[in-house]
Design a protein around this motif. Structure first.
Motif, short mmCIF file in Angstrom:
data_model
loop_
_atom_site.label_atom_id
_atom_site.label_comp_id
_atom_site.label_asym_id
_atom_site.label_seq_id
_atom_site.Cartn_x
_atom_site.Cartn_y
_atom_site.Cartn_z
N MET A 30 0.62 -0.98 0.08
CA MET A 30 -0.17 -0.12 0.43
C MET A 30 0.92 1.10 0.07
O MET A 30 1.86 1.77 1.22
N LYS A 31 0.64 2.38 -1.49
CA LYS A 31 1.39 3.63 -1.22
C LYS A 31 0.35 4.82 -0.97
O LYS A 31 -0.45 4.54 -1.56
N LYS A 32 0.48 5.18 0.09
CA LYS A 32 -0.41 5.68 0.16
C LYS A 32 0.41 7.24 1.45
O LYS A 32 1.15 7.25 1.57
N ILE A 33 0.03 9.01 0.85
CA ILE A 33 0.73 10.33 1.99
C ILE A 33 0.08 10.42 2.75
O ILE A 33 -0.53 11.16 2.71
N ILE A 34 0.33 9.88 4.00
CA ILE A 34 0.13 9.96 5.19
C ILE A 34 1.31 9.86 5.98
O ILE A 34 1.98 9.73 5.31
N ASN A 35 0.63 10.31 7.67
CA ASN A 35 1.17 10.24 8.11
C ASN A 35 1.03 9.23 9.15
O ASN A 35 1.63 7.64 8.61
N ASP A 36 0.25 9.00 9.93
CA ASP A 36 -0.28 7.62 10.48
C ASP A 36 -1.48 7.30 10.37
O ASP A 36 -2.49 8.18 10.16
N PRO A 37 -1.63 5.95 9.88
CA PRO A 37 -3.17 5.39 9.60
C PRO A 37 -3.98 5.89 10.37
O PRO A 37 -5.45 6.31 9.97
N ASN A 38 -3.54 6.32 11.55
CA ASN A 38 -4.65 5.94 11.83
C ASN A 38 -5.36 7.58 13.16
O ASN A 38 -6.33 8.12 13.35
N GLN A 39 -4.51 8.63 11.59
CA GLN A 39 -5.33 10.00 12.74
C GLN A 39 -5.39 10.26 10.84
O GLN A 39 -5.86 11.81 11.29
N VAL A 40 -5.68 10.10 10.19
CA VAL A 40 -5.89 10.18 8.48
C VAL A 40 -7.23 11.62 8.60
O VAL A 40 -6.88 12.43 8.22
N VAL A 41 -8.21 11.28 9.46
CA VAL A 41 -9.08 11.86 9.25
C VAL A 41 -8.33 13.57 9.62
O VAL A 41 -9.04 14.52 9.48
#
Length: 331
Positions: free
Chosen positions: A1-12
């Protein structure tokens, strides 16, 4: 999985922070929640409009917060309904003394949680009413719903009900025009590739390289048929025919058309689909009043599109054309 995010649990939370930073003159955060409100909320003497749902459908719903559309949008976790307490706080925050109207997509979690929030608000003396959007003609029931799903047609409900509320209409008048819009809007989608929920880290479903799914939902719910991929014209015809079979449209009726991308579909492809949709409607004598092309209600990075038709009359045309300052639907 490639995503431009920081923490997967903090995306919102990170997304909301970025939205506020981009549009500070139009929207503001509701402290202690995952909701966004109009900068000037609550607006005295105006019905407040609240919508929302799981994140991952951006620009829905927060992109439609602003003068002429929603007063607040409540973001749940990805593909997960916001909690009743978050919705309750949003209702209180936009109550300008004329009541609050809820626009709810027909997903079981959203309906239950918005209803619970409305009950809490009514205990505080806030008058609350609602409409449930069920524009998807593909399936009658799904893993997420009882009855038809609410998909991209919800954006037209936001726009038209929002314009009516901006005119100073009563809660009953806003409800009436929202119900009229729901009664006259139909949608259907299809997918070429799945999406990946950040916290899950893997695709939500599988499609082979030569497969597509017709009638899929905006969370990856199953559609009506999985089959070999076909041309844009064939896809457009299948979606259009299915929608028209469920609508009361006659020669010289006017419609608004929305060809909506689901997150990873180039505008080039959406315009190619629209070309065929336009020809099919014109051949049937159906007049196209306005066309909307782009990403209005997505499913993360799902590849595919949906088609929405809204049957118009003079009232709905006027409200559709009314000024909006919402970041994702400004005029």
């Amino acid at each position: 999985m490639k995503k431009i995010i920081n923490d997967p649990n903090q995306v919102v939370q990170d997304m909301i922070s970025g939205m506020i930073a981009a549009h500070p003159e139009k929207i503001k955060p509701l402290t202690g929640t995952t909701a966004i409100t109009r900068k000037d909320a609550p607006v005295a003497g105006k019905v407040g409009l609240v919508s929302g749902g799981g994140s991952g459908h951006e620009p829905a719903h927060a992109g439609y917060v602003g003068k002429g559309m929603l007063d607040a949008a409540v973001a749940g976790e990805v593909f997960t309904s916001p909690t009743p307490d978050q919705i309750y706080e949003a209702i209180k925050a936009v109550d300008g003394g004329k009541g609050v109207f809820l626009i709810i997509k027909n997903y079981t979690g959203d309906v239950l949680n918005f209803d619970m929030a409305a009950e809490l608000a009514e205990l505080d003396g806030i008058q609350v009413d609602k409409v449930i959007v069920n524009d998807d003609v593909a399936v009658e029931d799904s893993s997420f719903t009882t009855g038809r799903r609410g998909i991209a047609g919800t954006v037209f409900v936001h726009k038209i009900a929002g314009a009516k509320a901006e005119q100073g209409a009563s809660l009953e008048e806003v409800k009436n025009v929202a119900e009229k819009t729901v009664a006259n809007v139909r949608s259907m989608g299809m997918a070429l590739m799945p999406c990946t929920v950040p916290a899950a880290g893997k695709p939500s479903f599988q499609l082979d390289e030569n497969e597509m799914e017709i009638g899929i939902g905006i969370h990856g719910e199953a559609g009506i048929e999985r089959k070999p991929i076909s041309t844009a014209d064939e896809i457009a015809k299948e979606l259009t025919d299915k929608i028209l079979s469920d609508m009361d449209l006659s020669q010289n009726d006017e419609v608004a058309v929305m060809v909506n991308g689901l997150g990873s579909t180039p505008e080039m492809e959406l315009y190619i689909v629209n070309s065929k949709v336009n020809k099919l409607l014109t051949e049937k004598g159906i007049r196209i009043y306005k066309t909307f092309i782009g990403e209005y209600m997505t499913a993360l990075e799902m590849a595919g599109c949906s088609l929405t038709l809204l049957k118009l009359d003079d009232q709905l045309k006027s409200l559709l054309d009314a000024e909006s300052e919402a970041p994702a639907f400004h005029s």
